[in-house]
Design an enzyme around this catalytic site. Structure first.
Site, PDB file in Angstrom:
ATOM      1  N   LYS A  57     -88.859 -85.143  23.123  1.00  0.00           N
ATOM      2  CA  LYS A  57     -88.925 -83.695  22.935  1.00  0.00           C
ATOM      3  C   LYS A  57     -88.978 -82.979  24.288  1.00  0.00           C
ATOM      4  O   LYS A  57     -88.427 -81.922  24.458  1.00  0.00           O
ATOM      5  CB  LYS A  57     -90.156 -83.306  22.103  1.00  0.00           C
TER       6      LYS A  57
ATOM      7  N   TRP B 239    -102.144 -71.840  19.242  1.00  0.00           N
ATOM      8  CA  TRP B 239    -100.893 -71.858  19.996  1.00  0.00           C
ATOM      9  C   TRP B 239    -100.908 -70.567  20.787  1.00  0.00           C
ATOM     10  O   TRP B 239    -100.668 -69.492  20.229  1.00  0.00           O
ATOM     11  CB  TRP B 239     -99.690 -71.936  19.067  1.00  0.00           C
TER      12      TRP B 239
ATOM     13  N   GLU C 105     -76.643 -85.142  18.783  1.00  0.00           N
ATOM     14  CA  GLU C 105     -77.994 -85.677  19.032  1.00  0.00           C
ATOM     15  C   GLU C 105     -78.730 -86.029  17.741  1.00  0.00           C
ATOM     16  O   GLU C 105     -79.649 -86.843  17.759  1.00  0.00           O
ATOM     17  CB  GLU C 105     -78.829 -84.736  19.884  1.00  0.00           C
TER      18      GLU C 105
ATOM     19  N   ARG D  51     -99.120 -76.651  14.099  1.00  0.00           N
ATOM     20  CA  ARG D  51     -98.943 -75.208  14.332  1.00  0.00           C
ATOM     21  C   ARG D  51     -99.425 -74.793  15.721  1.00  0.00           C
ATOM     22  O   ARG D  51     -99.245 -73.650  16.142  1.00  0.00           O
ATOM     23  CB  ARG D  51     -99.696 -74.405  13.270  1.00  0.00           C
TER      24      ARG D  51
ATOM     25  N   CYS E 213    -100.589 -70.185  15.112  1.00  0.00           N
ATOM     26  CA  CYS E 213    -101.838 -70.964  15.143  1.00  0.00           C
ATOM     27  C   CYS E 213    -102.143 -71.405  13.719  1.00  0.00           C
ATOM     28  O   CYS E 213    -101.472 -71.035  12.781  1.00  0.00           O
ATOM     29  CB  CYS E 213    -102.982 -70.091  15.641  1.00  0.00           C
TER      30      CYS E 213
ATOM     31  N   GLU F 273     -73.271 -75.823  22.113  1.00  0.00           N
ATOM     32  CA  GLU F 273     -74.547 -76.054  21.426  1.00  0.00           C
ATOM     33  C   GLU F 273     -74.316 -76.721  20.067  1.00  0.00           C
ATOM     34  O   GLU F 273     -75.020 -77.646  19.682  1.00  0.00           O
ATOM     35  CB  GLU F 273     -75.295 -74.734  21.262  1.00  0.00           C
TER      36      GLU F 273
ATOM     37  N   ASN G 165    -104.431 -65.743  13.334  1.00  0.00           N
ATOM     38  CA  ASN G 165    -103.081 -66.203  13.664  1.00  0.00           C
ATOM     39  C   ASN G 165    -102.220 -64.962  13.670  1.00  0.00           C
ATOM     40  O   ASN G 165    -102.311 -64.129  12.773  1.00  0.00           O
ATOM     41  CB  ASN G 165    -102.584 -67.205  12.611  1.00  0.00           C
ATOM     42  N   GLY G 166    -101.376 -64.807  14.698  1.00  0.00           N
ATOM     43  CA  GLY G 166    -100.479 -63.646  14.731  1.00  0.00           C
ATOM     44  C   GLY G 166    -100.506 -62.981  16.099  1.00  0.00           C
ATOM     45  O   GLY G 166    -101.054 -63.508  17.064  1.00  0.00           O
TER      46      GLY G 166
ATOM     47  N   HIS H 194     -54.927 -77.788  27.986  1.00  0.00           N
ATOM     48  CA  HIS H 194     -55.033 -78.477  29.288  1.00  0.00           C
ATOM     49  C   HIS H 194     -55.563 -79.893  29.128  1.00  0.00           C
ATOM     50  O   HIS H 194     -56.182 -80.435  30.041  1.00  0.00           O
ATOM     51  CB  HIS H 194     -55.945 -77.652  30.209  1.00  0.00           C
TER      52      HIS H 194
HETATM   53  C1  AGP Z   1     -82.144 -79.745  22.597  1.00  0.00           C
HETATM   54  O1  AGP Z   1     -81.737 -79.948  21.239  1.00  0.00           O
HETATM   55  C2  AGP Z   1     -82.417 -81.045  23.288  1.00  0.00           C
HETATM   56  N1  AGP Z   1     -83.456 -81.725  22.624  1.00  0.00           N
HETATM   57  C3  AGP Z   1     -82.557 -80.932  24.800  1.00  0.00           C
HETATM   58  O2  AGP Z   1     -81.250 -80.681  25.272  1.00  0.00           O
HETATM   59  C4  AGP Z   1     -83.492 -79.833  25.391  1.00  0.00           C
HETATM   60  O3  AGP Z   1     -82.938 -78.580  25.169  1.00  0.00           O
HETATM   61  C5  AGP Z   1     -83.575 -80.076  26.909  1.00  0.00           C
HETATM   62  O4  AGP Z   1     -84.172 -81.322  27.129  1.00  0.00           O
HETATM   63  C6  AGP Z   1     -84.376 -78.993  27.635  1.00  0.00           C
HETATM   64  O5  AGP Z   1     -85.707 -79.008  27.197  1.00  0.00           O
HETATM   65  P1  AGP Z   1     -86.644 -77.745  27.577  1.00  0.00           P
HETATM   66  O6  AGP Z   1     -86.051 -76.559  26.899  1.00  0.00           O
HETATM   67  O7  AGP Z   1     -88.007 -78.106  27.047  1.00  0.00           O
HETATM   68  O8  AGP Z   1     -86.622 -77.607  29.067  1.00  0.00           O
END
Ligand code: AGP
Length: 609
Positions: free
Chosen positions: A604, A74, A489, A27, A2, A482, A98-99, A505
């Site tokens: 996001k 938060w 990305e 935050r 927060c 990952e 906060n915490g 393969h």
């Molecule tokens: C992660 O770097 C990406 N931005 C994306 O794959 C993300 O993980 C995916 O859209 C899932 O989002 P969520 O964890 O909010 O469900």
């Protein structure tokens, strides 16, 4: 995480508090509030949602006074609501926090037994009543706050005011940042220097256990034992935008560096070392129900799906129960064979991803019990699940998920420990051994972050390449996926993650001197096989970037670039291998001039199908 602010001076406090909170919204933003000493009374105003809602309320009915505190929340304990919004008050004081107060439940019970009345579900309100309990006639507010902080376990950054000491504010910190600032006629307190940059650049960062007695013209520091302390005065030279990122050039890099803290925060208060158990009060299923689970599903998207793949290795190894992992957008259209009493785990940073939400609803319809690993308290997925395990990593602003991913892995370790102990596949000694290893993780992550320059050097050698391949085996195969996702990305380079054993393969046809191959080679039982994959790749002239266990010598002579990972249990190595891959993706992207925090075409939270 927060944001808190405080002001004592000659000007109207509200505009200064709101201006500071606006700089701290990154935050947390599920509710906000201020408290101002208006005449002899402290008036509190709180609103759910963004700061703009609080501003609207303050426009409708002003608060006037020159001493005040503010908070942007938060949520960690208690859903986002006006009732749970800060500031919280008791008879003797009003405070913002906060915490995470780990022992808030026993403290709350004790205070209720002593007649204190609670009005919220938060851990914070416990601190307000605890201070009140010590704030007896003749006791200074600073002393009462100091006594209360000695009773709490966990993390806190506090700003406290009281009608009984009108020109004074108390600030205290342990485990969460807090900074104080001064001008000739005023004093400021905030979670982050950025909240006071408009007024002063002369600041002092409080240290662990510090407590500040703040008036308009003086700031007096003491430690938790009440001894006066001296802290360095810092002149801030950052510009405001850099300050919002804590001095980092991008939120992504700031969030990568937050991971030692966020991994710790995700574990905090959730285990008992004496019994070697994880304590997950909101998990929604009783030990008996967990013991009856026949099969476990893990369903998610993107990076969260990669966390689910790691979870499969963890749960099958520690809990000996079959785990089926699925991409949510595939699962939901397949009329999946979910059985009643299956345990259905969804993972989502936002808790709003459309495909993951749909998968959870489908599973519930088929009678499964849904437990979600989520970062946003009160999000749709959290509200619709039977149980929830929050990743306490605070808002993740960078579109590329970094700290949320390692927090998801940490939550999975805690869940695997919980299930292993409940289902008897882990004895007390095993549980304690796991906890020993888990609590050391933040230190090891810090060590890796401290060698960022080595990753920068690797990025400089390969950032112009057009294709990358990431290879991993076993529990680090998802980390290869990952690492490839992070790189593609944020840098727009085509990158693929592959199970190292799959090279022969097909993918090995791609290999040439223009394709760097990242190989994850922990010192585990698959090490020799990974080394042979690396030799196959090397024989075809590809540049090899090897991430190897500390002390490894052989691969250093073969690979073109080597980065060593501190030694830990093989099942915990995914967290440590992830960190340098996040840094690699970040620095390659920066070298290519990409928009690191908002990559093209991405959002996001993918709330549409
Ligand atoms: C992660 O770097 C990406 N931005 C994306 O794959 C993300 O993980 C995916 O859209 C899932 O989002 P969520 O964890 O909010 O469900």
């Amino acid at each position: 995480m927060c944001g808190i602010v405080g002001y004592v001076g000659e000007q109207e406090a509200v505009p200064i508090l709101i201006g500071g909170l606006a700089k701290l919204e990154y935050r947390g933003y599920d509710s906000a509030g201020v408290a101002v000493l208006q005449g002899e009374k402290i008036e509190v105003r709180r609103s759910v949602g963004k700061l703009a809602n609080l501003q609207k309320s303050l426009k409708e009915k002003e608060l006037n006074g020159t001493v005040g505190i503010g908070h942007t929340r938060w949520a960690t304990h208690g859903k986002p609501s006006e009732q749970n919004a800060h500031p919280h008050r008791s008879e003797g004081c009003v405070l913002v926090h906060n915490g995470i107060i780990e022992n808030y439940q026993p403290l709350k019970q004790q205070l209720e037994n002593e007649g204190y009345k609670f009005h919220s579900e938060t851990d914070t309100e416990v601190v307000a009543h605890l201070i009140d309990k010590y704030f007896q006639p003749g006791v200074k507010l600073a002393e009462a706050v100091r006594a209360a902080t000695k009773d709490v376990r966990g993390s806190y950054a506090l700003a406290v005011i009281s009608e009984r000491e009108p020109g004074t504010m108390i600030a205290a910190r342990a485990g969460c940042p807090l900074v104080v600032g001064t001008t000739a006629t005023a004093s400021f307190v905030a979670s982050d220097v950025m909240a006071m940059l408009a007024h002063t650049r002369d600041v002092t960062y409080l240290e662990e256990g510090d407590l500040a007695v703040v008036t308009a013209t003086d700031i007096h520091l003491i430690d938790i034992e009440g001894r006066p302390v001296k802290r360095k005065l810092t002149k801030i030279t950052w510009d405001a935008s850099a300050a919002e990122k804590g001095g980092f050039p991008h939120f992504m890099l700031k969030e990568i560096h937050e991971q030692p803290q966020t991994i710790l925060d995700t574990m905090r208060g959730r285990y008992s070392y004496d019994t070697g158990e994880a304590d997950l009060p909101d998990i929604g299923l009783t030990p008996k129900e967990f013991a009856a689970v026949g099969r476990i599903w893990i369903v998610a998207c993107g990076t969260s799906w990669h966390a689910g793949l790691v979870g499969k290795y963890l749960l099958e190894e520690m809990v000996r129960t079959p785990v089926q992992v699925d991409i949510a957008s595939e699962f939901r259209y397949r009329d999946p064979l979910v059985e009643k009493d299956d345990l259905f785990i969804t993972i989502s940073q936002s808790g709003e991803t459309a495909d993951t939400l749909a998968a959870a609803r489908e599973a519930k319809e088929k009678g499964a019990r849904v437990v979600s690993i989520v970062n946003v308290v009160g999000s749709t997925l959290a509200r619709e699940s039977d149980g929830v395990l929050y990743t306490h990593c605070g808002p993740e602003i960078g579109v590329a998920s970094t700290k949320a991913f390692t927090a998801q892995l940490t939550a999975l370790y805690m869940l695997a420990l919980h299930l292993g102990r409940v289902r008897g596949t882990l004895a007390v000694a095993d549980g304690k051994a796991w906890l020993d290893r888990l609590v050391r993780l933040p230190v090891l992550v810090e060590q890796v972050l401290g060698r960022e320059a080595e990753i920068v050097a690797i990025a400089k050698r390969y950032y112009k390449k057009r294709n990358f391949l990431f290879l991993g085996r076993g529990i680090n195969y998802p980390i290869a996926l990952e690492g490839a996702l992070k790189l593609k990305e944020v840098s727009y380079i085509h990158a693929e993650g592959y199970a190292a054993g799959e090279m022969k393969h097909g993918p090995i046809a791609l290999i040439d001197k223009e394709m760097p191959v990242v190989v994850l080679a922990p010192k585990d039982r698959l090490y020799e096989k990974t080394v042979s994959n690396l030799m196959e790749v090397k024989a075809r002239h590809a540049p090899v970037i090897a991430f190897v266990a500390e002390g490894e010598r052989e691969l250093g002579k073969i690979a073109d670039a080597v980065f060593t990972i501190p030694d830990t249990h093989p099942l915990l190595s995914p967290i440590l291998f992830t960190i340098p891959l996040q840094l690699l993706a970040y620095h390659v992207a920066v070298l290519r001039g990409a928009d690191v925090d908002q990559p093209r075409n991405l959002a996001k939270s993918v709330t549409v199908e």
